[in-house]
Motif scaffolding. Structure first.
Motif, short mmCIF file in Angstrom:
data_model
loop_
_atom_site.label_atom_id
_atom_site.label_comp_id
_atom_site.label_asym_id
_atom_site.label_seq_id
_atom_site.Cartn_x
_atom_site.Cartn_y
_atom_site.Cartn_z
N THR A 4 0.83 -1.21 0.00
CA THR A 4 0.00 0.00 0.00
C THR A 4 0.87 1.25 0.00
OG1 THR A 4 -1.77 -1.18 1.14
CG2 THR A 4 -1.83 1.22 1.24
N ALA A 7 2.53 1.57 -3.43
CA ALA A 7 1.54 2.02 -4.41
C ALA A 7 1.30 3.52 -4.27
CB ALA A 7 0.23 1.25 -4.23
N ALA A 8 1.18 3.99 -3.06
CA ALA A 8 0.95 5.43 -2.83
C ALA A 8 2.16 6.24 -3.33
CB ALA A 8 0.69 5.69 -1.35
N LEU A 11 1.95 6.30 -7.07
CA LEU A 11 0.66 6.76 -7.60
C LEU A 11 -0.01 5.70 -8.46
CD1 LEU A 11 1.64 10.43 -8.50
CD2 LEU A 11 0.60 9.60 -6.37
N VAL A 12 0.04 4.45 -7.99
CA VAL A 12 -0.63 3.33 -8.65
C VAL A 12 -1.49 2.62 -7.61
CG1 VAL A 12 1.24 3.03 -10.34
CG2 VAL A 12 1.25 1.68 -8.24
N SER A 13 -2.25 1.65 -8.05
CA SER A 13 -3.11 0.92 -7.12
C SER A 13 -2.32 -0.15 -6.37
CB SER A 13 -4.27 0.27 -7.86
OG SER A 13 -3.80 -0.78 -8.69
N GLN A 14 -2.78 -0.46 -5.19
CA GLN A 14 -2.16 -1.53 -4.40
C GLN A 14 -2.28 -2.87 -5.12
OE1 GLN A 14 -3.78 -4.21 -2.59
NE2 GLN A 14 -1.77 -4.95 -2.02
N PRO A 15 -3.42 -3.17 -5.78
CA PRO A 15 -3.48 -4.44 -6.51
C PRO A 15 -2.42 -4.55 -7.62
CG PRO A 15 -5.70 -3.65 -6.12
CD PRO A 15 -4.75 -2.54 -5.70
N LYS A 16 -2.04 -3.43 -8.24
CA LYS A 16 -0.98 -3.48 -9.25
C LYS A 16 0.32 -3.93 -8.61
CE LYS A 16 1.77 -0.89 -12.55
NZ LYS A 16 1.98 0.33 -13.32
N SER A 18 0.70 -5.64 -5.84
CA SER A 18 0.52 -7.04 -5.44
C SER A 18 0.66 -7.98 -6.63
CB SER A 18 -0.84 -7.21 -4.77
OG SER A 18 -1.04 -8.55 -4.39
N SER A 19 0.08 -7.61 -7.76
CA SER A 19 0.16 -8.45 -8.96
C SER A 19 1.59 -8.55 -9.48
CB SER A 19 -0.74 -7.89 -10.06
OG SER A 19 -2.09 -7.99 -9.69
N ASP A 31 8.63 0.45 -14.15
CA ASP A 31 8.21 0.05 -12.80
C ASP A 31 9.42 -0.33 -11.96
OD1 ASP A 31 5.44 0.38 -13.29
OD2 ASP A 31 5.25 -1.69 -14.01
#
Length: 55
Positions: A4, A7-8, A11-16, A18-19, A31
């Motif tokens: 989390t 991701a913050a 500036l991307v989602s936490q699921p990204k 995690s994936s 990335d």
């Protein structure tokens, strides 16, 4: 650093995040570069090697 928090920072989602961690999503060289920056990886040879692996 948690997924989390990473991701913050990016500036991307936490699921990204995690994936990418679990290999369900391909990680781009950008990335890798960005993650190295937030994780404090300063050795340029290490960063470049990781980017090559992602490419």
């Amino acid at each position: 650093m948690t997924a989390t928090q990473a991701a913050a920072s990016l500036l991307v989602s936490q699921p990204k995040i995690s994936s990418m961690e679990t290999g369900r999503r391909r990680i781009s060289p950008r990335d890798v570069r960005d993650l190295c920056k937030i994780y404090g990886v300063e050795d340029q040879r290490t960063v470049e090697a990781l980017i090559r692996m992602a490419g």
